[in-house]
Design a protein around this motif. Sequence first.
Motif, PDB file in Angstrom:
ATOM      1  N   TYR A 149       0.844  -1.196   0.000  1.00  0.00           N
ATOM      2  CA  TYR A 149       0.000   0.000   0.000  1.00  0.00           C
ATOM      3  C   TYR A 149       0.878   1.242   0.000  1.00  0.00           C
ATOM      4  O   TYR A 149       1.891   1.317   0.682  1.00  0.00           O
ATOM      5  CB  TYR A 149      -1.018  -0.011   1.146  1.00  0.00           C
ATOM      6  N   GLN A 150       0.473   2.189  -0.856  1.00  0.00           N
ATOM      7  CA  GLN A 150       1.236   3.409  -1.095  1.00  0.00           C
ATOM      8  C   GLN A 150       0.272   4.578  -1.265  1.00  0.00           C
ATOM      9  O   GLN A 150      -0.890   4.387  -1.616  1.00  0.00           O
ATOM     10  CB  GLN A 150       2.079   3.275  -2.376  1.00  0.00           C
ATOM     11  N   TYR A 151       0.771   5.786  -1.099  1.00  0.00           N
ATOM     12  CA  TYR A 151      -0.069   6.978  -1.187  1.00  0.00           C
ATOM     13  C   TYR A 151      -0.098   7.586  -2.582  1.00  0.00           C
ATOM     14  O   TYR A 151      -0.712   8.622  -2.793  1.00  0.00           O
ATOM     15  CB  TYR A 151       0.369   8.001  -0.140  1.00  0.00           C
ATOM     16  N   SER A 152       0.553   6.938  -3.542  1.00  0.00           N
ATOM     17  CA  SER A 152       0.506   7.377  -4.941  1.00  0.00           C
ATOM     18  C   SER A 152       0.696   6.145  -5.830  1.00  0.00           C
ATOM     19  O   SER A 152       0.952   5.047  -5.344  1.00  0.00           O
ATOM     20  CB  SER A 152       1.599   8.415  -5.223  1.00  0.00           C
ATOM     21  N   LEU A 153       0.603   6.367  -7.147  1.00  0.00           N
ATOM     22  CA  LEU A 153       0.762   5.269  -8.111  1.00  0.00           C
ATOM     23  C   LEU A 153       2.207   5.122  -8.605  1.00  0.00           C
ATOM     24  O   LEU A 153       2.464   4.397  -9.551  1.00  0.00           O
ATOM     25  CB  LEU A 153      -0.162   5.500  -9.314  1.00  0.00           C
ATOM     26  N   HIS A 154       3.152   5.802  -7.961  1.00  0.00           N
ATOM     27  CA  HIS A 154       4.533   5.835  -8.454  1.00  0.00           C
ATOM     28  C   HIS A 154       5.208   4.461  -8.534  1.00  0.00           C
ATOM     29  O   HIS A 154       6.154   4.284  -9.273  1.00  0.00           O
ATOM     30  CB  HIS A 154       5.381   6.783  -7.588  1.00  0.00           C
ATOM     31  N   MET A 155       4.725   3.469  -7.793  1.00  0.00           N
ATOM     32  CA  MET A 155       5.384   2.155  -7.768  1.00  0.00           C
ATOM     33  C   MET A 155       4.866   1.197  -8.838  1.00  0.00           C
ATOM     34  O   MET A 155       5.446   0.138  -9.059  1.00  0.00           O
ATOM     35  CB  MET A 155       5.194   1.505  -6.391  1.00  0.00           C
ATOM     36  N   LYS A 156       3.798   1.546  -9.501  1.00  0.00           N
ATOM     37  CA  LYS A 156       3.132   0.607 -10.416  1.00  0.00           C
ATOM     38  C   LYS A 156       4.086   0.058 -11.490  1.00  0.00           C
ATOM     39  O   LYS A 156       4.154  -1.144 -11.708  1.00  0.00           O
ATOM     40  CB  LYS A 156       1.912   1.262 -11.053  1.00  0.00           C
ATOM     41  N   GLN A 157       4.819   0.916 -12.164  1.00  0.00           N
ATOM     42  CA  GLN A 157       5.719   0.472 -13.227  1.00  0.00           C
ATOM     43  C   GLN A 157       6.843  -0.424 -12.680  1.00  0.00           C
ATOM     44  O   GLN A 157       7.160  -1.452 -13.264  1.00  0.00           O
ATOM     45  CB  GLN A 157       6.304   1.668 -13.968  1.00  0.00           C
ATOM     46  N   LEU A 158       7.435  -0.033 -11.555  1.00  0.00           N
ATOM     47  CA  LEU A 158       8.495  -0.848 -10.953  1.00  0.00           C
ATOM     48  C   LEU A 158       7.982  -2.224 -10.549  1.00  0.00           C
ATOM     49  O   LEU A 158       8.658  -3.238 -10.750  1.00  0.00           O
ATOM     50  CB  LEU A 158       9.083  -0.148  -9.727  1.00  0.00           C
ATOM     51  N   LEU A 159       6.796  -2.261  -9.972  1.00  0.00           N
ATOM     52  CA  LEU A 159       6.217  -3.544  -9.566  1.00  0.00           C
ATOM     53  C   LEU A 159       5.980  -4.441 -10.777  1.00  0.00           C
ATOM     54  O   LEU A 159       6.238  -5.646 -10.734  1.00  0.00           O
ATOM     55  CB  LEU A 159       4.899  -3.330  -8.815  1.00  0.00           C
ATOM     56  N   ALA A 160       5.488  -3.860 -11.865  1.00  0.00           N
ATOM     57  CA  ALA A 160       5.168  -4.628 -13.065  1.00  0.00           C
ATOM     58  C   ALA A 160       6.408  -5.250 -13.716  1.00  0.00           C
ATOM     59  O   ALA A 160       6.294  -6.236 -14.444  1.00  0.00           O
ATOM     60  CB  ALA A 160       4.438  -3.744 -14.065  1.00  0.00           C
ATOM     61  N   GLU A 161       7.581  -4.717 -13.432  1.00  0.00           N
ATOM     62  CA  GLU A 161       8.814  -5.286 -13.989  1.00  0.00           C
ATOM     63  C   GLU A 161       9.145  -6.637 -13.368  1.00  0.00           C
ATOM     64  O   GLU A 161       9.722  -7.501 -14.031  1.00  0.00           O
ATOM     65  CB  GLU A 161       9.974  -4.315 -13.783  1.00  0.00           C
ATOM     66  N   GLU A 162       8.822  -6.835 -12.099  1.00  0.00           N
ATOM     67  CA  GLU A 162       9.185  -8.057 -11.381  1.00  0.00           C
ATOM     68  C   GLU A 162       7.995  -8.951 -11.027  1.00  0.00           C
ATOM     69  O   GLU A 162       8.172 -10.135 -10.793  1.00  0.00           O
ATOM     70  CB  GLU A 162       9.915  -7.698 -10.077  1.00  0.00           C
ATOM     71  N   LEU A 163       6.819  -8.350 -10.958  1.00  0.00           N
ATOM     72  CA  LEU A 163       5.653  -9.059 -10.435  1.00  0.00           C
ATOM     73  C   LEU A 163       4.467  -8.933 -11.386  1.00  0.00           C
ATOM     74  O   LEU A 163       4.463  -8.083 -12.269  1.00  0.00           O
ATOM     75  CB  LEU A 163       5.260  -8.478  -9.068  1.00  0.00           C
ATOM     76  N   ILE A 164       3.483  -9.759 -11.169  1.00  0.00           N
ATOM     77  CA  ILE A 164       2.221  -9.647 -11.889  1.00  0.00           C
ATOM     78  C   ILE A 164       1.264  -8.888 -10.977  1.00  0.00           C
ATOM     79  O   ILE A 164       0.951  -9.352  -9.878  1.00  0.00           O
ATOM     80  CB  ILE A 164       1.645 -11.043 -12.215  1.00  0.00           C
ATOM     81  N   ILE A 165       0.821  -7.724 -11.420  1.00  0.00           N
ATOM     82  CA  ILE A 165      -0.136  -6.940 -10.627  1.00  0.00           C
ATOM     83  C   ILE A 165      -1.526  -7.489 -10.916  1.00  0.00           C
ATOM     84  O   ILE A 165      -2.028  -7.371 -12.033  1.00  0.00           O
ATOM     85  CB  ILE A 165      -0.053  -5.439 -10.947  1.00  0.00           C
TER      86      ILE A 165
END
Length: 190
Positions: A149-165
Motif C-alpha cells: 500500500y502506497q499513497y501514490s501510483l509511483h510504484m506501479k511500473q516498478l512492480l510490473a517489472e518483477e511481479l504480476i499486478i
Amino acid sequence: MIEIPNFLLFLLAFLKNPKRVGSIFPSSAFLARKIVQSVYWNDVRAIAELGAGTGAITRIMEANLPSSAAVLLFERDRRMRKALKKEYPHFKLASNASSLVKKMNQEQIQQLDCIICGLPFFNFSKTMRDHILAQISQALRPGGMLVLYQYSLHMKQLLAEELIIENTQFVTRNFPPVFVYTCRKKDNDT
C-alpha cells in the motif's frame, strides 16, 4: 512506565524521521481489513510485514494466520518495535526491511508465501527502493504474494517489472487515501 497511544507513537515517529514514516497516522482499520482480505491465508506458511508500525494490520493478520505460520515483522522505529514485541512476543522482529533475506536465513525460512508492505517507497532513494524490491523478489516463492500500500501510483511500473499486478484498489477510508496493489511473483516459467 506510561504507555503511549498508537496514534501518538506514529506521530512521534513521523516527526522524528518523516522520510521513514509515510504518514502521520497509523493505517485505518478499514485499510487493514482490505489488505488482510487480499491474502489467501490457507497458502501462508511464512509471511513478513514490512513497516508494521503500531500493528494495525498485524492485529487482523494474526487472527487469520494458520497457527503454524512463521511471521517476521519489520519496523524501523524503536518505540513502535518495542510495542510490537510486547504485543506479539511469538513473532520474530527486526528493524531493517533491507535485511529481509538475511533475517529469513537467521530464522531458517527458505521463502515467503506473502509479504505485506507499507514502506514509504516514495521517500526512499532509488538505490534503497531498488534494494528493498530486490529483497522482496528474492524472498517470495514463485507465485508468492505481495500486498503493497502506497499513497501514490509511483510504484506501479516498478512492480510490473518483477511481479504480476493482479489488482489495484484505491482505498478512500484511510487518511490519507491509499492505493493497495495485490501482486504475485512470476513463476519461473512465466
